[in-house]
Design an enzyme around this catalytic site. Structure first.
Site, short mmCIF file in Angstrom:
data_model
loop_
_atom_site.label_atom_id
_atom_site.label_comp_id
_atom_site.label_asym_id
_atom_site.label_seq_id
_atom_site.Cartn_x
_atom_site.Cartn_y
_atom_site.Cartn_z
N ALA A 32 0.87 -1.19 0.00
CA ALA A 32 0.00 0.00 0.00
C ALA A 32 0.91 1.24 0.00
CB ALA A 32 -0.97 0.00 1.18
N LEU A 33 1.78 1.26 -0.99
CA LEU A 33 2.89 2.22 -0.99
C LEU A 33 2.42 3.64 -1.24
CD1 LEU A 33 5.54 0.13 -2.97
CD2 LEU A 33 5.15 0.24 -0.49
N HIS A 34 3.10 4.58 -0.59
CA HIS A 34 2.83 6.02 -0.73
C HIS A 34 4.19 6.73 -0.79
CE1 HIS A 34 3.89 6.14 3.49
NE2 HIS A 34 2.91 5.32 3.79
N GLY A 36 5.91 8.28 1.26
CA GLY A 36 6.80 8.01 2.40
C GLY A 36 7.67 6.79 2.13
N HIS A 37 7.05 5.70 1.67
CA HIS A 37 7.82 4.50 1.32
C HIS A 37 8.80 4.82 0.17
CE1 HIS A 37 3.95 2.44 2.70
NE2 HIS A 37 4.84 1.87 3.46
N GLY A 147 11.89 4.09 8.17
CA GLY A 147 11.36 5.44 8.34
C GLY A 147 11.35 5.86 9.80
N GLU A 148 11.66 7.14 10.02
CA GLU A 148 11.58 7.70 11.38
C GLU A 148 10.13 7.87 11.82
OE1 GLU A 148 13.95 11.24 11.61
OE2 GLU A 148 15.83 10.13 11.38
N ASP A 150 8.18 5.51 12.27
CA ASP A 150 8.08 4.46 13.28
C ASP A 150 9.36 4.51 14.12
OD1 ASP A 150 5.56 3.04 12.27
OD2 ASP A 150 6.78 3.21 10.48
N GLN A 153 10.32 1.61 16.39
CA GLN A 153 10.70 0.46 15.53
C GLN A 153 12.12 0.64 15.01
OE1 GLN A 153 7.99 -1.31 12.44
NE2 GLN A 153 9.28 -0.15 11.05
P1 AMP Z 1 5.16 -0.13 6.49
O1 AMP Z 1 4.78 -0.54 5.10
O2 AMP Z 1 4.14 0.72 7.16
O3 AMP Z 1 5.65 -1.30 7.32
O4 AMP Z 1 6.42 0.81 6.33
C1 AMP Z 1 7.59 0.39 5.67
C2 AMP Z 1 8.69 1.39 5.94
O5 AMP Z 1 8.30 2.67 5.46
C3 AMP Z 1 8.97 1.56 7.45
O6 AMP Z 1 10.37 1.68 7.65
C4 AMP Z 1 8.24 2.84 7.78
O7 AMP Z 1 8.80 3.53 8.88
C5 AMP Z 1 8.45 3.62 6.50
N1 AMP Z 1 7.42 4.67 6.37
C6 AMP Z 1 6.08 4.51 6.41
N2 AMP Z 1 5.45 5.71 6.33
C7 AMP Z 1 6.44 6.64 6.27
C8 AMP Z 1 6.46 8.07 6.18
N3 AMP Z 1 5.33 8.79 6.17
N4 AMP Z 1 7.66 8.69 6.12
C9 AMP Z 1 8.81 7.97 6.16
N5 AMP Z 1 8.87 6.64 6.23
C10 AMP Z 1 7.70 5.97 6.28
#
Ligand code: AMP
Length: 260
Positions: A32-34, A36-37, A147-148, A150, A153
């Site tokens: 569900a990439l955006h 941020g990813h 990502g910061e 989390d 994490q």
């Molecule tokens: P997830 O798919 O939510 O597990 O996230 C995968 C990676 O993307 C993790 O390292 C998250 O911290 C990072 N991430 C998610 N959203 C953001 C964001 N808005 N800004 C920066 N990194 C993000």
């Protein structure tokens, strides 16, 4: 972009890439990439010869079955975003591939993983640390990007890599926000139009110069259920529930608005 689903196949490809002396940057995601990813993928692209992204909705880190079932899954759109971002390999395994041991073996940390997010999501970080350990062991990247957003994490993964002498460099990446300040998150897709408008109030309050007690009251008065709000490591960290969606965020104290 190659799409690989089998652990045996990714293992073979990694051995080839390493034999060629090429560096590997790795970005683990749940899809569900955006943007941020994609900022993590861009950083990995800039620093390494080969970029590998994984999409795996990790069942062991969900403490709520409904959340796991409803987690957004948008494979076709993710695939084209990763192609555009010049990803070399997309690793997209089934749960049985990664958990052939049926989760008999776990990475457990204490005490940080029992605090903040961990206090509200029991077992969550066991699942996160275990899947990241599996992925880092399989892919053996030179660098892995987190990502910061989390923040807790990131700290746990950084410390786990040090504790187990992993050779991968754990690279932190800045939090990417929507224009109104809301931290980008796959779960934002579940907010109603009205909740989405109200959600931006959360980072605004985090950045305000109020005490954490006052911030909590202001958020509760505005209809947010506050899981935690705490100052740590020079940051204000928080998690709230709005409707059925849980939002997490953090801001550096240096980003806090000064009083007028
Ligand atoms: P997830 O798919 O939510 O597990 O996230 C995968 C990676 O993307 C993790 O390292 C998250 O911290 C990072 N991430 C998610 N959203 C953001 C964001 N808005 N800004 C920066 N990194 C993000």
């Amino acid at each position: 972009m190659e799409i690989i689903t089998a652990t045996a196949e990714i293992g073979d490809r990694i051995r080839e890439i390493r034999a060629q002396g090429r560096t590997i940057g790795f970005v683990p995601t749940m899809g569900a990439l955006h943007p941020g990813h994609l900022s993590l993928v861009e950083k990995a692209r800039a620093d390494n010869d080969i970029v590998i992204v994984s999409i795996f909705v990790n069942p062991t880190q969900f403490n709520d079955n409904g959340d796991l079932e409803h987690y957004p899954r948008t494979f076709e759109s993710d695939r084209s975003l990763l192609e555009e971002a010049q990803t070399d390999i997309l690793f997209f395994p089934e749960a049985g591939e990664l958990y052939h041991d049926e989760f008999r073996f776990k990475v457990t940390e204490s005490p940080l993983s029992e605090e903040l997010e961990g206090a509200h999501r029991p077992g969550h970080f066991d699942g996160v640390l275990t899947v990241v350990m599996k992925l880092l062991s399989l892919i053996r990247p030179d660098r892995a990007y987190f990502g910061e957003k989390d923040w807790q994490q990131f700290l746990l993964i950084r410390d786990m890599a040090a504790a187990f002498f992993l050779e991968t460099e754990i690279v932190p990446c800045s939090l990417v926000r929507e224009p109104d300040g809301l931290a980008m998150s796959s779960r934002n897709a579940h907010l109603s139009v009205e909740e989405r408008q109200r959600a931006a109030f959360f980072p605004k309050v985090l950045r305000s110069c109020d005490t954490t007690d006052k911030k909590r009251r202001v958020l509760e008065d505005a209809g947010f259920e506050v899981d935690y709000l705490e100052e740590r490591d020079g940051r204000t960290l928080g998690a709230v529930v709005l409707g059925s969606v849980r939002l997490i965020d953090n801001v550096r104290l240096s980003e806090t608005e000064t009083s007028p």
